[in-house]
Design an enzyme around this catalytic site. Structure first.
Site: not given
Ligand code: T1G
Length: 704
Positions: A63, A106, A109, A129
């Site tokens: 998400a 998400g 999911e 999460e």
């Molecule tokens: N939402 C918004 N922005 C995100 C994002 C996300 N989920 N993931 C990454 N970004 C942005 C990040 O801030 C950066 O922005 C750019 O993307 C590149 O990220 C409903 C509740 C996927 C392994 O926890 O682990 O789903 O600095 O530098 O090193 O049940 O990003 O360029 O402006 O990290 O290649 C669950 C979080 C969410 C994954 C890639 N998902 N992301 O790593 O790039 S909650 C996560 C990561 C959810 C559901 C629940 C990593 C990556 P900017 P980056 P990267």
């Protein structure tokens, strides 16, 4: 289709492609776009099956985390994915998720609501999460156990680490590995199952059967240790366990309730703050993102001590060849330490012996400057002596290539004074690694007044290449992290001279969540090191300034800390610490001689006296520009000083306490303890305006 979701068909298979760079988050418009494309596929009689894929470097990575900050701030409603998930699952045409990169949160999911999942070999899937203080909120805690069993599902949701696609196939979360082109393979797979009856994940029950209570209890204990003081991982286990007792619909309802509880807790806001903080610190207002960094394909290190050796391993760990120069004796010790370190990791199964040998082969010990004229970066990790460093840099000035970045690992000395020992101060920068440098994530990147933007960009890129977090700070004694440590450490010493014991202080800090209490940290660093800095920096020469007394007494007795087997604590041969009544007696005697009134302290008072000193200095650091933002200070403390991530860092924590409350307490301390407790002007200003350090950052960003 929306520009975020593309639609095409090939050989009777509809291909839905999410295209929401950089990580295909389920931002507003993406779920609706997928739903619209699915409806188009269902209405197209020539379509027999559907592939859901994603463009760019990864499948859907979750998400949009920004949405949750808006929900907590009351600016948005919680995004609901269930209508899309049910539509996918109820689709009359089978839907195949085609996974590359990572299917996370998400994203996983959504994939689990599809009828099948295929992936390229190096893809990963997971529910991370809990690392944001949340739990899966779109059916992950109910569908994952139906695919892989409740205990493994609970482990993945509680630990938050992704698993590689081949393991996911073994567990049942992914159906097939696709060699070669993913979409081609997914289309072929979709055609092969088009006429087979498709199972709805939510209707699978076989893997839920059986009594798992003992397994859940054992997992809870394991997770309590691995995720100390964290709530979300335990809640994730609760939610998954409910899948074994409730219907899917009831389980989803309960999951949503638990998700909302987690979202509203400080733990989630702190961990989301830390997540974005790790990325915000890479944004330097006067160093544009497209600044051309110098390539760093090989490096040389001067100094094979603890830091030099750790830095060498850090580069070897990411495949960058290292030359390391020192005396033969120091090199032998350094390589032996590195080998022992790697052997321990091989014993723990972290990687194979071949990987270890490959990394060791990348480290070339030498007693001369041979080859230093060919490397892209030279890191000086010599003894903390300015004359020595200046001599080294004047030698490097004659040897290093003109485009070779010259980095010093100094933790206390003036970068500018080092830089002007060369004729190229623009090429000189500080790379302050934290010990052990092969493990600690933090690098304080210290810009000198002449350091060029290209060199800063290079240092930031090197930190990222090392899988560390680089935080740019300005030159100044102690930079950011260590400068804040001084009031924190000295207040702790004053508190024990006023009646507490080192153990009581460290226990209070441990209960707060610090990885190590401050007296344990002092013993680790060496009381003599702190004493030398006190002297060299004339920290207590100012008349009327209260000086800590006990520490110097311990140094005089040779109680230098862990390395001497005793300091504030006693240490056995395995460096296990035990409190020492002799030290308490010495402190009490010292306090009596100095007529320091004695009292007992609550844990809350200990936290206020130690952490508010840290926060007050942080406010000064923000004001004088040594740190760019409050979040930079938080990232430094979370990644270099063992500050608990679930409290977001010292400045985020201060915001949660309330700056007015902190300011008022500091004014009280000012009355009681004198000028050292003068409130930082920025703290005073923000407190009086009812603002936060977060608002300070936001205002600064708005004017950048
Ligand atoms: N939402 C918004 N922005 C995100 C994002 C996300 N989920 N993931 C990454 N970004 C942005 C990040 O801030 C950066 O922005 C750019 O993307 C590149 O990220 C409903 C509740 C996927 C392994 O926890 O682990 O789903 O600095 O530098 O090193 O049940 O990003 O360029 O402006 O990290 O290649 C669950 C979080 C969410 C994954 C890639 N998902 N992301 O790593 O790039 S909650 C996560 C990561 C959810 C559901 C629940 C990593 C990556 P900017 P980056 P990267």
């Amino acid at each position: 289709m929306s520009e975020l979701v593309k639609y095409s068909t090939r050989d009777g298979v509809a291909i839905i492609t999410v295209d929401n760079p950089p990580v295909n988050a389920l931002s507003t418009g993406v779920p609706a776009g997928i739903l619209a494309a699915l409806k188009t596929a269902e209405a197209d009689a020539t379509v027999q099956a559907v592939v859901l894929a994603a463009a760019g470097k990864t499948f859907i990575a979750g998400a949009d985390i920004n949405d949750f900050l808006n929900v907590v701030a009351g600016k948005a409603e919680l995004p609901v994915l269930h209508p899309l998930l049910h539509a996918l699952e109820d689709s009359r045409k089978p839907v195949v998720a085609a996974i590359h990169g990572m299917a996370l949160g998400g994203g996983m999911e959504v994939a689990m609501a599809c009828h099948y999942r295929v992936a390229v070999p190096d893809a990963q899937v997971g529910q991370p999460e809990c690392k944001l203080g949340l739990i899966p909120g779109a059916g992950g805690t109910q569908r994952l156990p139906r695919l892989i069993g409740p205990l493994k599902a609970a482990e993945l949701c509680a630990m938050g680490d992704p698993i590689p696609a081949p393991e996911a196939v073994q567990l049942g979360a992914v159906d097939q590995i696709i060699q070669g082109n993913l979409v081609d393979g997914a289309v072929a797979f979709a055609k092969s199952i088009a006429n087979r009856p498709a199972h709805k994940t939510r209707e699978l029950t076989a893997k839920l059967a059986g009594n798992h209570s003992a397994g859940f209890a054992a997992l809870r204990e394991q997770v309590r240790k691995a995720k100390r003081n964290l709530n979300a991982p335990q809640v994730a286990i609760d939610a998954v366990e409910l899948s074994t007792t409730l219907s899917f619909a009831k389980g989803i309802e309960k999951e949503a309730e638990l998700f909302k509880q987690c979202l509203r807790a400080t733990e989630a806001q702190a961990l989301i703050h830390a997540f974005f903080g790790d990325r915000t610190v890479a944004k330097i207002p006067d160093v544009p993102k497209d600044t051309q960094a110098f390539p760093v394909r090989n490096i040389a290190i001067i100094g094979a001590g603890t830091m030099g050796g750790g830095i060498a391993m850090a580069f070897a760990n990411v495949g960058i060849p290292v030359r390391i120069k020192d005396t033969q004796e120091a090199l032998d010790r350094c390589l032996a330490n590195a080998r022992r370190n790697y052997e321990n990791s091989v014993k723990r199964g972290r990687y194979t012996k071949e990987v270890m040998e490959q990394r060791m082969s990348l480290i070339t010990p030498q007693t001369s400057y041979d080859g230093f004229d060919h490397v892209d970066m030279i890191i000086e990790a010599a003894y903390e002596s300015m004359p020595l460093k200046r001599q080294i840099y004047s030698e490097l000035d004659k040897i290093a290539r003109v485009d070779c970045v010259l980095a010093t690992n100094t933790s206390t000395l003036d970068i500018n004074e080092i830089a002007v020992a060369t004729g190229r101060p623009q090429m000189v920068i500080g790379l302050h690694f934290f010990s052990p440098a092969n493990a600690m994530r933090l690098v304080e990147i210290v810009r000198g007044s002449a350091t060029s933007k290209e060199v800063i960009a290079t240092a930031m890129a090197v930190a990222k290449a090392l899988k560390k977090v680089g935080v740019l700070v300005r030159n100044g004694f102690g930079f950011v992290g260590n400068r804040m440590m001084f009031p924190y450490m000295y207040e702790a010493q004053f508190v024990v001279e006023e009646g507490a014991t080192p153990e009581e202080v460290d226990r209070a800090l441990a209960h707060f969540g610090m990885a190590m209490g401050i007296f344990s940290v002092d013993d680790l660093g060496g009381l003599d090191v702190a004493a030398r800095i006190r002297e060299e920096q004339h920290q207590f020469d100012k008349p009327g300034l209260r000086k800590p007394l006990a520490s110097d007494k311990l140094v005089a007795l040779g109680r230098l800390g862990q390395k001497a087997g005793k300091g504030w604590y006693l240490y056995d041969e395995n460096r296990k610490q035990t409190p020492d009544l002799e030290v308490v007696a010495l402190i009490r005697k010292t306090a009596a001689e100095a007529h320091i009134p004695q009292r007992t302290f609550t844990e809350a008072e200990i936290i206020e006296r130690t952490l508010y000193g840290l926060i007050n200095e942080g406010a000064r650091i923000l004001e004088d520009g040594t740190a760019l933002r409050a979040v930079d200070i938080d990232v430094i403390y979370l990644n270099g000083y063992g500050f608990p991530a679930y409290r977001g860092g010292p400045m985020f924590y201060a915001d949660t306490v309330g700056l007015k409350k902190i300011y008022d307490k500091i004014c009280e301390f000012r009355e009681q303890h004198g000028a050292r407790w003068e409130p930082a002007p920025l703290l005073k200003r923000l407190a009086e305006q009812g603002k936060t350090f977060a608002s300070f950052d936001a205002e600064k960003a708005a004017h950048a």
